[in-house]
Structures are given as C-alpha cells and as structure tokens.
Design an enzyme around this catalytic site. Structure first.
Site, short mmCIF file in Angstrom:
data_model
loop_
_atom_site.label_atom_id
_atom_site.label_comp_id
_atom_site.label_asym_id
_atom_site.label_seq_id
_atom_site.Cartn_x
_atom_site.Cartn_y
_atom_site.Cartn_z
N HIS A 240 0.84 -1.21 0.00
CA HIS A 240 0.00 0.00 0.00
C HIS A 240 0.87 1.25 0.00
CE1 HIS A 240 -3.02 -2.64 2.36
NE2 HIS A 240 -3.52 -2.49 1.15
N LYS B 48 -16.73 -7.33 5.28
CA LYS B 48 -15.52 -8.02 5.74
C LYS B 48 -15.41 -7.79 7.24
CE LYS B 48 -12.63 -7.21 1.64
NZ LYS B 48 -11.40 -6.53 1.19
N ARG C 140 -1.86 -6.03 -8.48
CA ARG C 140 -0.78 -6.97 -8.21
C ARG C 140 -0.70 -8.00 -9.32
NH1 ARG C 140 -2.99 -7.79 -2.31
NH2 ARG C 140 -4.78 -7.23 -3.55
N SER D 67 -2.85 -7.70 2.89
CA SER D 67 -3.16 -7.57 4.31
C SER D 67 -3.57 -8.93 4.88
CB SER D 67 -4.28 -6.57 4.54
OG SER D 67 -3.91 -5.29 4.10
P1 ADP Z 1 -9.61 -3.49 -0.78
O1 ADP Z 1 -10.32 -4.31 0.25
O2 ADP Z 1 -10.37 -2.29 -1.21
O3 ADP Z 1 -9.02 -4.24 -1.92
P2 ADP Z 1 -6.96 -3.30 0.30
O4 ADP Z 1 -6.57 -2.64 1.57
O5 ADP Z 1 -6.76 -4.77 0.20
O6 ADP Z 1 -8.43 -2.86 0.06
O7 ADP Z 1 -6.19 -2.63 -0.90
C1 ADP Z 1 -6.25 -1.25 -1.15
C2 ADP Z 1 -5.57 -0.94 -2.46
O8 ADP Z 1 -4.18 -1.27 -2.39
C3 ADP Z 1 -6.11 -1.73 -3.65
O9 ADP Z 1 -6.05 -0.92 -4.79
C4 ADP Z 1 -5.15 -2.88 -3.76
O10 ADP Z 1 -5.11 -3.40 -5.08
C5 ADP Z 1 -3.85 -2.20 -3.40
N1 ADP Z 1 -2.88 -3.13 -2.87
C6 ADP Z 1 -3.02 -4.03 -1.89
N2 ADP Z 1 -1.88 -4.72 -1.69
C7 ADP Z 1 -1.00 -4.24 -2.59
C8 ADP Z 1 0.35 -4.56 -2.93
N3 ADP Z 1 1.02 -5.52 -2.30
N4 ADP Z 1 0.94 -3.85 -3.92
C9 ADP Z 1 0.24 -2.90 -4.55
N5 ADP Z 1 -1.02 -2.57 -4.31
C10 ADP Z 1 -1.64 -3.22 -3.34
#
Ligand code: ADP
Length: 159
Positions: A17, A41, A90, A128
């Site tokens: 992130h 969630k 990703r 996460s």
């Molecule tokens: P959501 O539940 O909305 O997907 P996340 O917290 O999982 O929320 O992810 C928020 C954003 O960060 C999304 O655009 C996701 O694709 C991106 N993201 C999550 N992990 C990574 C990573 N390892 N590298 C790049 N972007 C990521």
C-alpha cells in the site's frame, strides 16, 4: 495533477500500500488515503486503528491526508473534491474485480477517473490478509509492514 483518492481496507497497511501511496504522492498535488468502512468483511483493526496506523506511516508525506468513509466511494471523492481514484494492481487475479469497480464508478460518476498502478515487483505477493495470517500463526512480518504496524499486530494477536 489534481487531487487523487487511494481507497482501501488497509487492515492493516502494508509496504505494498505504502508503495502505491508514495508513488501517487509524487504524481498528484494532493492524495487522500480513504479507509473504507466495509461491514461485509470482518476487519481485525477498527477504522480508528487503521486510520491511526496510516497517519503514523504517512506522516513524512506532506501532501497526503488520511480519511475514512462509509457508503459510495464516488460520493466521498466528490465531498473531498478528488477527481481521480488510484488503485494498485498486483496480479491478473486483481484485474476482473478492479475492472468491474472502475466501470461501475464511472457509471455512477463519469467525472471521476480510475487510474491503476502496478505494484512494485517485491510487493506483488503481499496482501493484508496474508500478513494477518502470518501474524496469527506466530511468523515474522518484518519487511512486509512498517515497524509500528508490526507492533500493533503483535498486540492484537496476543489478545
Ligand atoms: P480493498 O479491500 O479495497 O481491496 P486493500 O486494503 O486490500 O483494500 O487494498 C487497497 C488498495 O491497495 C487496492 O487498490 C489494492 O489493489 C492495493 N494493494 C493491496 N496490496 C498491494 C500490494 N502488495 N501492492 C500494490 N497494491 C496493493
């Protein structure tokens, strides 16, 4: 280049992130990281905890603000005055869901554009959920999340 919003669950924020947030902050004048209050969630961290962790790890990024919202993302973007949504990609597995969301958000609000950023190669396996799983099982999450988040994860799984 205007004001962009980086929405997500951030449960908790990872280096993946942070990579997207940092890169967005060099492209856009202002960035608002928006924590989604998604009841579907069951989150490990409360909205307040997730927001606090983001504030801690983004404190050196002068043009980045942290917020949270419930409801429609495009409505929150409108309230903030943001015209761009930034999402990280990703793998191909992210693509279909992201495509659907981007189309739907454009349908709801044609003046808000979705922009995708490819993850840094070293973060492409990082999520996460996997971080939480490792922490629950007693493994090390060093190199995956910032130190302050590591500490909070330790406390949380010990509860
Ligand atoms: P959501 O539940 O909305 O997907 P996340 O917290 O999982 O929320 O992810 C928020 C954003 O960060 C999304 O655009 C996701 O694709 C991106 N993201 C999550 N992990 C990574 C990573 N390892 N590298 C790049 N972007 C990521």
């Amino acid at each position: 280049m205007g004001h962009a919003i980086v929405p997500g669950s951030f449960d908790p924020v990872t280096f993946g992130h942070l990579d997207i947030i940092q890169r967005a902050s060099t492209i856009f004048d202002r960035v608002t990281v928006a924590v989604v209050a998604n009841r579907a969630k069951a989150p490990l961290f409360s909205i307040e905890e997730r927001t606090e962790m983001l504030r801690e790890v983004c404190s050196d990024l002068g043009n980045v603000a942290i917020g949270s919202f419930e409801g429609l993302l495009v409505e929150y973007a409108r309230e903030c005055g943001a015209t761009v949504i930034v999402r990280g990609l990703r793998a191909v597995s992210d693509f279909e869901y992201e495509l659907q969301m981007a189309h739907m958000n454009r349908h709801l609000s044609p003046d808000v554009e979705t922009v995708f950023m490819m993850t840094g190669t070293e973060h492409s396996y990082l999520s996460s959920s996997i971080v939480k799983e490792i922490a629950r099982l007693g493994g090390s999450v060093e190199g995956l999340v910032p130190k302050s988040v590591r500490e909070r994860l330790r406390q949380k799984v010990a509860q």
